[in-house]
Design an enzyme around this catalytic site. Sequence first.
Site, short mmCIF file in Angstrom:
data_model
loop_
_atom_site.label_atom_id
_atom_site.label_comp_id
_atom_site.label_asym_id
_atom_site.label_seq_id
_atom_site.Cartn_x
_atom_site.Cartn_y
_atom_site.Cartn_z
N ASP A 126 -25.93 117.37 17.26
CA ASP A 126 -26.35 116.29 18.40
C ASP A 126 -28.13 116.81 18.54
O ASP A 126 -28.22 117.97 17.97
CB ASP A 126 -26.05 117.26 20.12
CG ASP A 126 -26.40 116.55 21.10
OD1 ASP A 126 -26.51 114.74 20.98
OD2 ASP A 126 -25.83 116.44 22.51
N ASN A 182 -30.40 114.52 17.27
CA ASN A 182 -31.45 113.90 16.85
C ASN A 182 -32.38 113.12 17.21
O ASN A 182 -33.52 112.84 16.73
CB ASN A 182 -30.42 112.73 16.09
CG ASN A 182 -29.23 112.98 14.62
OD1 ASN A 182 -29.49 114.20 14.47
ND2 ASN A 182 -28.88 112.90 14.71
N ARG A 219 -33.95 113.37 20.63
CA ARG A 219 -35.28 114.70 20.76
C ARG A 219 -35.57 114.88 19.42
O ARG A 219 -36.95 115.19 19.92
CB ARG A 219 -34.18 115.58 21.48
CG ARG A 219 -33.95 115.66 23.22
CD ARG A 219 -33.43 116.27 23.93
NE ARG A 219 -31.74 115.60 22.85
CZ ARG A 219 -31.04 117.09 22.71
NH1 ARG A 219 -30.77 118.21 23.51
NH2 ARG A 219 -29.31 116.85 22.41
N HIS A 279 -31.75 109.92 13.39
CA HIS A 279 -30.49 110.12 13.06
C HIS A 279 -30.89 109.78 11.06
O HIS A 279 -29.83 110.63 10.10
CB HIS A 279 -29.86 108.19 13.16
CG HIS A 279 -29.98 108.54 14.49
ND1 HIS A 279 -29.24 109.18 14.89
CD2 HIS A 279 -29.78 106.95 15.33
CE1 HIS A 279 -28.85 108.81 16.59
NE2 HIS A 279 -29.47 107.91 16.47
N SER A 325 -19.30 108.64 18.30
CA SER A 325 -18.24 108.42 19.12
C SER A 325 -17.65 107.22 19.66
O SER A 325 -18.32 106.17 19.81
CB SER A 325 -18.23 109.57 20.01
OG SER A 325 -19.22 108.81 21.26
N GLU A 384 -17.83 106.66 22.72
CA GLU A 384 -18.54 106.18 23.79
C GLU A 384 -19.82 105.59 23.22
O GLU A 384 -21.15 105.58 24.23
CB GLU A 384 -18.82 106.72 24.83
CG GLU A 384 -17.78 108.01 25.04
CD GLU A 384 -16.15 108.57 24.65
OE1 GLU A 384 -16.45 109.34 24.04
OE2 GLU A 384 -15.04 108.28 25.44
N ASN A 385 -20.42 105.70 22.09
CA ASN A 385 -21.53 106.05 21.58
C ASN A 385 -21.78 104.25 21.32
O ASN A 385 -22.93 103.64 21.51
CB ASN A 385 -21.64 106.11 20.07
CG ASN A 385 -22.41 107.45 19.91
OD1 ASN A 385 -21.68 108.83 19.31
ND2 ASN A 385 -22.21 107.74 20.79
N TRP A 386 -20.81 103.06 21.41
CA TRP A 386 -20.97 102.10 21.46
C TRP A 386 -21.71 101.73 22.14
O TRP A 386 -22.52 100.10 22.50
CB TRP A 386 -19.48 101.34 21.53
CG TRP A 386 -18.76 101.70 20.41
CD1 TRP A 386 -17.31 101.75 20.07
CD2 TRP A 386 -18.82 101.18 19.01
NE1 TRP A 386 -16.98 101.86 18.90
CE2 TRP A 386 -17.53 101.67 18.66
CE3 TRP A 386 -19.66 100.17 18.67
CZ2 TRP A 386 -17.33 100.44 17.09
CZ3 TRP A 386 -19.99 99.42 16.93
CH2 TRP A 386 -18.19 99.84 16.47
N ARG A 415 -24.61 102.69 23.66
CA ARG A 415 -26.09 102.73 22.97
C ARG A 415 -26.51 101.18 22.66
O ARG A 415 -25.84 100.11 22.72
CB ARG A 415 -25.75 103.39 21.98
CG ARG A 415 -25.94 105.13 21.96
CD ARG A 415 -25.87 105.84 20.95
NE ARG A 415 -25.89 107.19 21.75
CZ ARG A 415 -26.64 108.63 21.18
NH1 ARG A 415 -27.04 108.55 19.94
NH2 ARG A 415 -26.01 109.34 21.36
N LEU A 472 -17.83 119.30 24.89
CA LEU A 472 -17.45 118.93 24.07
C LEU A 472 -17.45 117.88 23.72
O LEU A 472 -17.38 117.34 22.81
CB LEU A 472 -15.98 119.17 23.98
CG LEU A 472 -15.46 120.42 23.20
CD1 LEU A 472 -13.80 120.57 24.22
CD2 LEU A 472 -15.35 120.65 22.07
C1 FPP Z 1 -26.44 112.88 18.64
O1 FPP Z 1 -27.71 112.89 18.97
C2 FPP Z 1 -26.01 111.92 16.83
C3 FPP Z 1 -25.41 110.74 16.84
C4 FPP Z 1 -24.74 110.63 18.32
C5 FPP Z 1 -25.08 110.41 16.07
C6 FPP Z 1 -24.87 110.99 14.83
C7 FPP Z 1 -25.29 110.70 13.55
C8 FPP Z 1 -26.32 111.19 12.16
C9 FPP Z 1 -26.28 112.98 12.24
C10 FPP Z 1 -26.43 110.62 11.25
C11 FPP Z 1 -25.25 109.68 10.47
C12 FPP Z 1 -24.75 110.82 9.56
C13 FPP Z 1 -23.83 110.41 8.65
C14 FPP Z 1 -22.81 111.38 8.03
C15 FPP Z 1 -24.67 109.47 7.79
P1 FPP Z 1 -28.48 111.69 19.49
O2 FPP Z 1 -28.77 110.62 18.87
O3 FPP Z 1 -27.49 112.07 20.89
O4 FPP Z 1 -29.73 113.02 20.32
P2 FPP Z 1 -30.10 113.08 21.24
O5 FPP Z 1 -28.99 113.56 22.39
O6 FPP Z 1 -31.23 114.28 21.48
O7 FPP Z 1 -30.62 111.52 22.37
#
Ligand code: FPP
Length: 235
Positions: free
Chosen positions: A14, A16, A18, A31, A59, A61-63, A65, A189
Site C-alpha cells: 500500500d 503507491n 501517496r 504503481h 483487489s 474493490e480496485n475496479w 478506481r 486487512l
Molecule cells: C496500493 O497503493 C497498491 C495497489 C492497489 C496496487 C498494487 C500494485 C503494484 C504494487 C504494482 C503492480 C504489481 C505488480 C506485481 C506488477 P494505493 O494505490 O492504494 O496507494 P495509496 O493508498 O497511497 O493511494
Amino acid sequence: MKDNILKHLAIIMDGNGRWAKKRFMPRTFGHKKGAEVVREILMESKKLNINYLTVYAFSTENWKRSKDEVNFLMNLLVDYLDNEIEVLHKNDVRMNFIGDINGLPKKVQEKIEECIEKTKNNTSITFSLALNYGARNDLVNAVKSISKQFKEDKINLEDIDENLISKNLSTYKIPNPDLIIRTSGELRLSNFLLFECAYSEFYFTDVLWPDFNKDDLKKAVESFGSRNRRFGSIK
Ligand code: FPP
C-alpha cells in the site's frame, strides 16, 4: 530470537498513490515504482529461504478506481509478467495466481496461463499474485463449489470441514500465511486472506510500498522471529 519458521509471507503493498503525490507525479508513477520493488522483495525473500511469497496486486474493490488507473494497472501487470517471466524461471520461481482470474481481461488471463505453464516445475519459491482477489468473494465461490458437489452427491454434509473449505478457496495450493506485512501506515486487512490469516502474525510499517526495501523486509522478518506463536494453546 525464537526459531519461528517463516514459510509463507504475504504482503499488502500500500502507498503507491501517496508516494507519487509527494513527488507531484500521477498515481501511476507510484504503481510503476511499486512493480520494481516487487522484483527486489521477491529475490530477497528467496534468499531468506521463504518458500511462499504472496502479494496483493489488485483487489475485487480496485475496479472502483478510475478507468485510466485500472487500465494502467492491467497493462502494467501484463508488461511485468512479460518482462519478468524469463528471470523468474531462471531463478526457479513458480508462479501462482489467486483470486477470480476469469473476471480479468483476456490478455491478462492468457499471460497468467503462460506463466503458470512455464514455471510449473520450479520449486525454490512459489510467488502468488492476488489479482481480482477478495477474501469474501473467494469464500462465496467456495460455498458455491461445495454446494454443487453436495447437490451432485459427490460429498456428504459430514465431509464439510475446515480442510474442505480450504481446498475450495483459490489459495488451495499455498499454506496459510505465517506473516502478513502491510505498508503505508494503514492498520487494516482490506479483504485479504480472511480465512487463511486466523493464526498469522501481522507487521505494520509506515514505509510506503515504493520505498520498501531489503532492510525493511529484514526488520519485519526479525520481528516475526521474536513472536511467541501459540496457535491457541498455552505453551
Ligand atoms: C496500493 O497503493 C497498491 C495497489 C492497489 C496496487 C498494487 C500494485 C503494484 C504494487 C504494482 C503492480 C504489481 C505488480 C506485481 C506488477 P494505493 O494505490 O492504494 O496507494 P495509496 O493508498 O497511497 O493511494
